[in-house]
Design a protein around this motif. Structure first.
Motif, PDB file in Angstrom:
ATOM      1  N   SER A   1      -9.650  -1.279  -9.082  1.00 20.29           N
ATOM      2  CA  SER A   1      -9.663  -1.474 -10.540  1.00 20.29           C
ATOM      3  C   SER A   1      -8.701  -2.613 -10.847  1.00 20.29           C
ATOM      4  O   SER A   1      -7.580  -2.655 -10.307  1.00 20.29           O
ATOM      5  CB  SER A   1      -9.216  -0.202 -11.271  1.00 20.29           C
ATOM      6  N   VAL A   2      -9.141  -3.523 -11.707  1.00 21.17           N
ATOM      7  CA  VAL A   2      -8.324  -4.693 -12.041  1.00 21.17           C
ATOM      8  C   VAL A   2      -7.884  -4.602 -13.500  1.00 21.17           C
ATOM      9  O   VAL A   2      -8.704  -4.356 -14.399  1.00 21.17           O
ATOM     10  CB  VAL A   2      -9.104  -6.000 -11.786  1.00 21.17           C
ATOM     11  N   TYR A   3      -6.588  -4.853 -13.736  1.00 21.37           N
ATOM     12  CA  TYR A   3      -6.012  -4.868 -15.086  1.00 21.37           C
ATOM     13  C   TYR A   3      -5.300  -6.216 -15.262  1.00 21.37           C
ATOM     14  O   TYR A   3      -4.481  -6.600 -14.426  1.00 21.37           O
ATOM     15  CB  TYR A   3      -5.002  -3.735 -15.253  1.00 21.37           C
ATOM     16  N   LYS A   4      -5.629  -6.920 -16.333  1.00 22.78           N
ATOM     17  CA  LYS A   4      -4.991  -8.220 -16.527  1.00 22.78           C
ATOM     18  C   LYS A   4      -4.817  -8.540 -18.009  1.00 22.78           C
ATOM     19  O   LYS A   4      -5.530  -7.999 -18.867  1.00 22.78           O
ATOM     20  CB  LYS A   4      -5.801  -9.322 -15.848  1.00 22.78           C
ATOM     21  N   THR A   5      -3.858  -9.452 -18.267  1.00 21.35           N
ATOM     22  CA  THR A   5      -3.588  -9.897 -19.628  1.00 21.35           C
ATOM     23  C   THR A   5      -4.828 -10.569 -20.193  1.00 21.35           C
ATOM     24  O   THR A   5      -5.473 -11.381 -19.514  1.00 21.35           O
ATOM     25  CB  THR A   5      -2.400 -10.882 -19.659  1.00 21.35           C
TER      26      THR A   5
ATOM     27  N   TRP B   1      -6.125  -0.111  -5.819  1.00 20.91           N
ATOM     28  CA  TRP B   1      -7.127   0.633  -5.044  1.00 20.91           C
ATOM     29  C   TRP B   1      -6.737   2.116  -5.042  1.00 20.91           C
ATOM     30  O   TRP B   1      -5.615   2.477  -4.636  1.00 20.91           O
ATOM     31  CB  TRP B   1      -7.183   0.129  -3.621  1.00 20.91           C
ATOM     32  N   GLU B   2      -7.617   2.920  -5.531  1.00 17.27           N
ATOM     33  CA  GLU B   2      -7.433   4.365  -5.476  1.00 17.27           C
ATOM     34  C   GLU B   2      -8.625   4.960  -4.731  1.00 17.27           C
ATOM     35  O   GLU B   2      -9.769   4.813  -5.169  1.00 17.27           O
ATOM     36  CB  GLU B   2      -7.357   4.962  -6.876  1.00 17.27           C
TER      37      GLU B   2
ATOM     38  N   ALA C   1      -3.875   0.902  -2.308  1.00 14.44           N
ATOM     39  CA  ALA C   1      -3.100  -0.323  -2.183  1.00 14.44           C
ATOM     40  C   ALA C   1      -3.006  -1.017  -3.554  1.00 14.44           C
ATOM     41  O   ALA C   1      -3.542  -0.540  -4.570  1.00 14.44           O
ATOM     42  CB  ALA C   1      -3.726  -1.240  -1.133  1.00 14.44           C
ATOM     43  N   PHE C   2      -2.355  -2.162  -3.561  1.00 13.85           N
ATOM     44  CA  PHE C   2      -2.222  -2.917  -4.828  1.00 13.85           C
ATOM     45  C   PHE C   2      -2.003  -4.389  -4.517  1.00 13.85           C
ATOM     46  O   PHE C   2      -1.606  -4.772  -3.410  1.00 13.85           O
ATOM     47  CB  PHE C   2      -1.045  -2.392  -5.651  1.00 13.85           C
ATOM     48  N   TYR C   3      -2.213  -5.203  -5.540  1.00 16.47           N
ATOM     49  CA  TYR C   3      -1.709  -6.573  -5.558  1.00 16.47           C
ATOM     50  C   TYR C   3      -1.244  -6.870  -6.985  1.00 16.47           C
ATOM     51  O   TYR C   3      -1.736  -6.287  -7.956  1.00 16.47           O
ATOM     52  CB  TYR C   3      -2.760  -7.594  -5.082  1.00 16.47           C
ATOM     53  N   LEU C   4      -0.296  -7.762  -7.075  1.00 16.18           N
ATOM     54  CA  LEU C   4       0.277  -8.147  -8.387  1.00 16.18           C
ATOM     55  C   LEU C   4       0.367  -9.657  -8.468  1.00 16.18           C
ATOM     56  O   LEU C   4       0.883 -10.308  -7.550  1.00 16.18           O
ATOM     57  CB  LEU C   4       1.675  -7.537  -8.554  1.00 16.18           C
TER      58      LEU C   4
ATOM     59  N   ASN D   1       0.841  -1.205   0.000  1.00 15.88           N
ATOM     60  CA  ASN D   1       0.000   0.000   0.000  1.00 15.88           C
ATOM     61  C   ASN D   1       0.874   1.251   0.000  1.00 15.88           C
ATOM     62  O   ASN D   1       2.083   1.203   0.271  1.00 15.88           O
ATOM     63  CB  ASN D   1      -0.952   0.012   1.188  1.00 15.88           C
ATOM     64  N   LYS D   2       0.243   2.349  -0.264  1.00 14.41           N
ATOM     65  CA  LYS D   2       0.921   3.636  -0.244  1.00 14.41           C
ATOM     66  C   LYS D   2       1.184   4.025   1.206  1.00 14.41           C
ATOM     67  O   LYS D   2       0.391   3.707   2.097  1.00 14.41           O
ATOM     68  CB  LYS D   2       0.033   4.677  -0.926  1.00 14.41           C
TER      69      LYS D   2
END
Length: 214
Positions: A187-191, A181-182, A164-167, A155-156
């Motif tokens: 928001s989810v971004y994926k291949t 998370w903003e 926060a984020f996950y990868l 997280n920030k």
């Protein structure tokens, strides 16, 4: 007594005829100033002329060859050289199998987002949001492994409850998934076409974030 005859006591007179005497030149000697050279001498002179001409022409040819510029050498002495093709270089950013070396390292400190095999895909999926991922990774756990999946989360600074984020990374499928998370919005971004299984730690994180903002 007749002129030209002699008498020798009653014997039959004999003629004393004197013929002019001429000496013929030996072979190889001139017969006289008016006679020039004999056939033998002419042939000999012609042979000497041929030898002399050859003796002169050969050094002249050698001299011309020595003066010839190196870049104008006969084609038969030139080797048509083709530069070898440059060997193909495989950049580390193309080697997804090398991602294992980042396990145990912080995503920002290891330049995972900039120098690894996932860097082009991250930039393609996130665009300007890549800066958000970097900001949300300020407080992050090291990259971990769960079976074939690599993952990280964080997280920030001072914004753990909202930014926060996950990868997720699947090297065998060359696929990634990022959750950002903003202001508590995910928001989810994926291949495209990917469905990377989420490790238990990531499932727990998502559940906790959802619970906090209901």
């Amino acid at each position: 007594m007749s002129r030209g005859f002699t008498s020798t006591g009653g014997s039959r007179p004999t003629h004393a005829v004197q013929r002019p005497h001429r000496e013929w030149p030996l072979a190889g000697q001139p017969s006289g100033a008016d006679d020039g050279y004999s056939c033998f001498q002419i042939i000999k002179k012609m042979s000497e002329m041929r030898v002399t001409a050859a003796a002169i022409s050969i050094p002249l040819m050698l001299l011309a060859a020595c003066r010839q510029p190196a870049d104008e050498a006969p084609r038969s002495n030139r080797a048509d050289q083709t530069p070898d093709s440059a060997p193909a270089v495989t950049e580390s950013t193309d080697d997804w199998a090398s991602l294992g070396q980042y396990v145990g390292q912080h995503p920002l400190q290891s330049n995972l987002y900039e120098d690894s095999a996932i860097a082009p895909e991250l930039e393609r999926l996130l665009g300007d949001k890549l800066a958000v991922l970097q900001a949300n990774s300020e407080t992050a756990a090291p990259l971990q492994r769960d079976g074939d999946v690599l993952f990280a989360s964080g997280n920030k600074d001072n914004e753990g409850g909202s930014d926060a984020f996950y990868l997720l990374v699947d090297p065998s499928a060359k696929a990634i998934e990022i959750g950002l998370w903003e202001s508590s919005v995910l928001s989810v971004y994926k291949t495209a076409g990917s469905n990377i299984p989420k490790p238990q730690d990531i499932q727990t994180m998502i559940s906790n974030m959802d619970s906090e903002h209901r």
